[in-house]
Design a protein around this motif. Sequence first.
Motif, short mmCIF file in Angstrom:
data_model
loop_
_atom_site.label_atom_id
_atom_site.label_comp_id
_atom_site.label_asym_id
_atom_site.label_seq_id
_atom_site.Cartn_x
_atom_site.Cartn_y
_atom_site.Cartn_z
N UNK A 148 0.83 -1.21 0.00
CA UNK A 148 0.00 0.00 0.00
C UNK A 148 0.86 1.26 0.00
N UNK A 149 1.96 1.26 0.76
CA UNK A 149 2.86 2.42 0.76
C UNK A 149 3.49 2.62 -0.61
N UNK A 150 3.89 1.54 -1.25
CA UNK A 150 4.47 1.63 -2.59
C UNK A 150 3.45 2.20 -3.56
N UNK A 151 2.21 1.72 -3.50
CA UNK A 151 1.15 2.23 -4.37
C UNK A 151 0.86 3.70 -4.10
N UNK A 152 1.12 4.15 -2.87
CA UNK A 152 0.89 5.55 -2.50
C UNK A 152 2.10 6.43 -2.85
N UNK A 153 3.10 5.84 -3.51
CA UNK A 153 4.24 6.62 -3.96
C UNK A 153 5.38 6.72 -2.97
N UNK A 154 5.35 5.91 -1.92
CA UNK A 154 6.42 5.95 -0.91
C UNK A 154 7.35 4.75 -1.09
N UNK A 155 8.58 4.91 -0.60
CA UNK A 155 9.55 3.83 -0.62
C UNK A 155 9.72 3.32 0.80
N UNK A 156 9.09 2.18 1.13
CA UNK A 156 9.20 1.66 2.49
C UNK A 156 10.52 0.96 2.80
N UNK A 157 11.42 0.89 1.83
CA UNK A 157 12.74 0.33 2.07
C UNK A 157 12.82 -1.16 1.82
N UNK A 158 14.03 -1.67 2.03
CA UNK A 158 14.30 -3.09 1.83
C UNK A 158 13.55 -3.94 2.85
N UNK A 159 13.17 -5.13 2.41
CA UNK A 159 12.51 -6.07 3.33
C UNK A 159 13.28 -7.37 3.48
N UNK A 160 14.33 -7.55 2.71
CA UNK A 160 15.08 -8.80 2.76
C UNK A 160 15.83 -8.92 4.08
N UNK A 161 15.64 -10.04 4.74
CA UNK A 161 16.24 -10.28 6.04
C UNK A 161 17.76 -10.16 6.00
N UNK A 162 18.37 -10.59 4.91
CA UNK A 162 19.83 -10.54 4.85
C UNK A 162 20.36 -9.11 4.72
N UNK A 163 19.49 -8.15 4.45
CA UNK A 163 19.90 -6.75 4.37
C UNK A 163 19.69 -5.99 5.69
N UNK A 164 19.17 -6.68 6.70
CA UNK A 164 18.94 -6.04 7.99
C UNK A 164 20.28 -5.57 8.58
N UNK A 165 20.33 -4.32 9.02
CA UNK A 165 21.58 -3.83 9.63
C UNK A 165 21.90 -4.62 10.89
N UNK A 166 23.18 -4.78 11.16
CA UNK A 166 23.62 -5.43 12.38
C UNK A 166 23.25 -4.55 13.57
#
Length: 170
Positions: A148-166
């Motif tokens: 829904x955020x993407x459809x509203x024109x927003x970038x909610x960021x990465x969701x891939x677990x391996x990209x989670x900051x330490x």
Amino acid sequence: MISPEYCCTMAQYNAWQNRQAGAAMAKLSPDELSLDRGAFFGSILGTANHLLWGDTIWMSRFAGLPAPSVGIKESAKLHGTLAEWQAERFRMDGHIQVWAEGLGALDLTGALTWFSGAAQREISKPLATLILHFFNHQTHHRGQIHAMLTAAGQNPGDTDLFLMPETGRG
């Protein structure tokens, strides 16, 4: 089936994803957040509220925290503003992380029995299965919020677990 380390990782992932979603939600107006977008819980804020409600009810069962003040049918209206939601989301994410960090292997065994308002009956299931459900429920509804955020024109960021900051936790 699961380990304390799994729970810590998923608690960290949950908090990271909620921070990202909250930042994207903050870029929308109250009307945009409350717009019915055809999701099961209607709007972005409604879905975020339901997710927070779900976390609250499960943490009341897992950790003895207070249960939500409303039932599942009212869960989409749990908080009327983004600011209220963000404050409670931050608190709940902290509770989840502290709970996960305190788990030992034996804490993940046995069964949990409770009266389900959604099913209108008593249910008893293995605790490990319920914890898997808890984290899966989060991911499921955050995916809806992300879409829904993407459809509203927003970038909610990465969701891939391996990209989670330490985080240094766990």
